[in-house]
Design an enzyme around this catalytic site. Sequence first.
Site, short mmCIF file in Angstrom:
data_model
loop_
_atom_site.label_atom_id
_atom_site.label_comp_id
_atom_site.label_asym_id
_atom_site.label_seq_id
_atom_site.Cartn_x
_atom_site.Cartn_y
_atom_site.Cartn_z
N GLU B 29 0.84 -1.20 0.00
CA GLU B 29 0.00 0.00 0.00
C GLU B 29 0.88 1.25 0.00
O GLU B 29 1.72 1.41 0.89
CB GLU B 29 -0.91 -0.02 1.23
CG GLU B 29 -1.99 -1.09 1.09
CD GLU B 29 -2.57 -1.53 2.43
OE1 GLU B 29 -2.52 -0.78 3.40
OE2 GLU B 29 -3.06 -2.68 2.48
N GLU B 59 -4.57 -6.35 2.16
CA GLU B 59 -3.42 -7.10 2.70
C GLU B 59 -3.45 -8.56 2.29
O GLU B 59 -2.41 -9.17 2.02
CB GLU B 59 -3.38 -7.01 4.23
CG GLU B 59 -2.87 -5.70 4.78
CD GLU B 59 -3.89 -4.57 4.69
OE1 GLU B 59 -5.08 -4.84 4.43
OE2 GLU B 59 -3.49 -3.40 4.89
N PHE B 82 1.80 -2.07 8.89
CA PHE B 82 2.03 -2.23 10.32
C PHE B 82 1.99 -3.73 10.65
O PHE B 82 1.14 -4.45 10.14
CB PHE B 82 0.97 -1.49 11.14
CG PHE B 82 1.11 0.02 11.04
CD1 PHE B 82 1.97 0.71 11.88
CD2 PHE B 82 0.42 0.72 10.07
CE1 PHE B 82 2.12 2.09 11.76
CE2 PHE B 82 0.56 2.10 9.95
CZ PHE B 82 1.43 2.79 10.80
N ASP B 84 0.95 -5.09 13.10
CA ASP B 84 -0.34 -5.42 13.71
C ASP B 84 -1.29 -6.07 12.70
O ASP B 84 -2.24 -6.75 13.08
CB ASP B 84 -0.98 -4.14 14.26
CG ASP B 84 -0.01 -3.38 15.13
OD1 ASP B 84 -0.18 -3.39 16.34
OD2 ASP B 84 0.95 -2.78 14.58
N PHE B 85 -1.05 -5.84 11.41
CA PHE B 85 -1.94 -6.41 10.38
C PHE B 85 -1.53 -7.82 9.99
O PHE B 85 -2.08 -8.41 9.05
CB PHE B 85 -2.00 -5.50 9.15
CG PHE B 85 -2.31 -4.05 9.46
CD1 PHE B 85 -2.98 -3.69 10.63
CD2 PHE B 85 -1.91 -3.04 8.61
CE1 PHE B 85 -3.24 -2.35 10.93
CE2 PHE B 85 -2.17 -1.70 8.89
CZ PHE B 85 -2.84 -1.35 10.06
N HIS B 128 -1.51 -0.38 16.26
CA HIS B 128 -0.44 0.05 15.34
C HIS B 128 0.91 0.06 16.03
O HIS B 128 1.80 0.80 15.63
CB HIS B 128 -0.72 1.46 14.79
CG HIS B 128 -1.86 1.54 13.83
ND1 HIS B 128 -3.17 1.50 14.24
CD2 HIS B 128 -1.89 1.65 12.49
CE1 HIS B 128 -3.96 1.60 13.18
NE2 HIS B 128 -3.22 1.68 12.11
#
Lengths: 320, 322
Positions: B29, B59, B82, B84-85, B128
């Site tokens: 992205e 993602e 991030f 976190d994803f 994040h």
Amino acid sequence: MAVERDQLLDMYRCMVKIREFENRAHDLFLAGGLPGFLHLYSGQEAVAAGVMATLRPDDLIASTHRGHGHVIAKGGDVRLMLAEILGRATGYCKGKGGSMHIAAIELGILGANGVVGASIPIGVGAALACQYKDGDRVSVTFFGDGASNRGTFHEALNLASIWDLPAVFICENNLYGVGFCQRDHMRPCDVAERAAGYGFPGIVVDGNDAEAVYEATATAVARARAGGGPTMVECKTWRHHGHFVGDQALYRDPAEHAEWLARDPLLLCAKVLASRGWADEGALLAIQDEIRAEIEEAVAFALASPQPALSDLLTDVYSD
Amino acid sequence: MAVRNFGQAIADGLILEMERDPDVYIVGEDVATFPAFGVTRACYERFGATRVRDTPVSETAIMGHAVGAAAAGLRPVAEIMFMDFLGIILDELANQAAKMHYMFGGTMKVPLVVRTVSGAGIGAAAQHSQSLEAWVTHTPGLKMIAPSTPADAKGLIAAAVRDDNPVVFMEHKLLYATEGEVPDGEYVLPIGKADIKRAGSDVTIVSWSSMVQKSLAAADLLAADGVAAEVLDLRTLVPLDKDAILESLGRTHRLVIVHEAVKTSGFGAEVAAIVADEGFDLLDAPIKRVTAPDTPVPFSPVLEAAFVPDAAKIRAAVLSLG
Ligand SMILES: Cc1ncc(C[n+]2csc(CCOP(=O)(O)OP(=O)(O)O)c2C)c(N)n1
Ligand SMILES: [Mg+2]
């Protein structure tokens, strides 16, 4: 792109091979010799045969949990396939994959997949590789009606569209995802309509008619090769058995099942071959006998093959 | 040698790899026009949109298509904005990429890199800011790299791109602005080699990523206490340089493990277990871990500062060993 005699005969031969393979795999499972899950392709043969007849050996495919037919039609060796589903060291994946994970990169087969819908972005990535390498290869992704409700489907279709990838999406809509009837699990019921939502064509064909599958896919493949971007071909079809061996499929209407059995893709193809005078009954029986012998030989090979060595447990985790 | 910051060093390494191998491409992205932490902008300026590919917010498709592209002969470097994803891409990473080589009997390679941004410290809050390296290390088939300096980042990103396996490359967001001497030109470090960032004889502090910088600060404080701390930067968690850990303990006989990830089932537990198993006789004191508490990352700057281990906590843990 009309089908010629030899092409249709080849498709018929391919369908018989898939059917005979699945019948023997079924027997082996019932006899207790086959570990794990077995999702039979029987009933959907016209899809694999019709699609693969449009491809070149260097084209790529991404397959599903119901993938034996795809592998056979793409040129897979039934001996190595049977050895694999029996977990033997001589199998395509040395017995480490099994029925749901047969791959043969040398044949352009990127793998069957145990995760429903996972093949779709993988097929799109393979299409990017085809485009990136400046050739005219295409990537064909198979998936079911059930898989078209996964997020992978939606994200991957969009990516294929914005990148104009040489991707062909083949939805094998057998009207059920395990026991969940498609009219209850998605709307609209033509998966191909969803292609429009991503800006490329989607067409519906009779998935039990190998010729129809071939013609629609040939157009899609030609478009992809010429740089025209993705197409979806939805093949309406029916699995003859339960979701996996052991499932009695009691959730299906017996009358509907009988109607589809009467439209068995092998019978339909045999009728066309006969009506056009392209093959008589004797010729078709000869094909069947020849293939039965080939499958029997493969079963013998697989059963005589060694189990993996215990040391194989620890190898192939990383590539070095 | 030139002074580069952490992000520039990664871009330098990527550009050299892209020059060397036309099958290497960057995807994610905003990686081309407006990268979140700026890293790949220089790659886009140099190579354009075919090789530095912006994607939609997808993602699953970023990771999933990378698996297919890698299996079909390309070498994707995918950016997940991030860490976190990771949950979003976990099937594609852990069930597909990680397993294909094994599941297919060694016949298929999946050479891809996932670059992803970890860590707390900028008030980015619970979704994040995480350090999720242990999610990766628990999956055989994946390699896990977590550099702490610009030079290591350059050498290891090159190694990650050249590796034939799926590699997760974790970039702590607070490291991007840190500067250091970086070797010019082609520079490739081996994956799986730890590095002694500061030598010492009294205690071994094992860490990785940004906690190496905190451990070095703690070592400065400890020097004033009369304690000579050795700071061992693992740099890669999988494969793990066990020998370097045991070798250091052979000299110091004390072990403190520092990571920013939460404590329970963190990678520090793995290091402690290995040492308890293979280095028990080397130890003169219990093994200590300095980690974040078992909580989500808080937003409040006060709470966030309390969440992240700092030099004072590391110093206290070392001194507690007596
Ligand atoms: C992500 C995921 N969810 C659930 C399953 C369990 N499962 C295996 S096959 C299947 C149904 C798939 O339906 P469809 O895509 O229509 O394929 P079909 O079995 O009809 O060929 C399900 C739910 C799975 N393997 N993967
Ligand atoms: Mg279905």
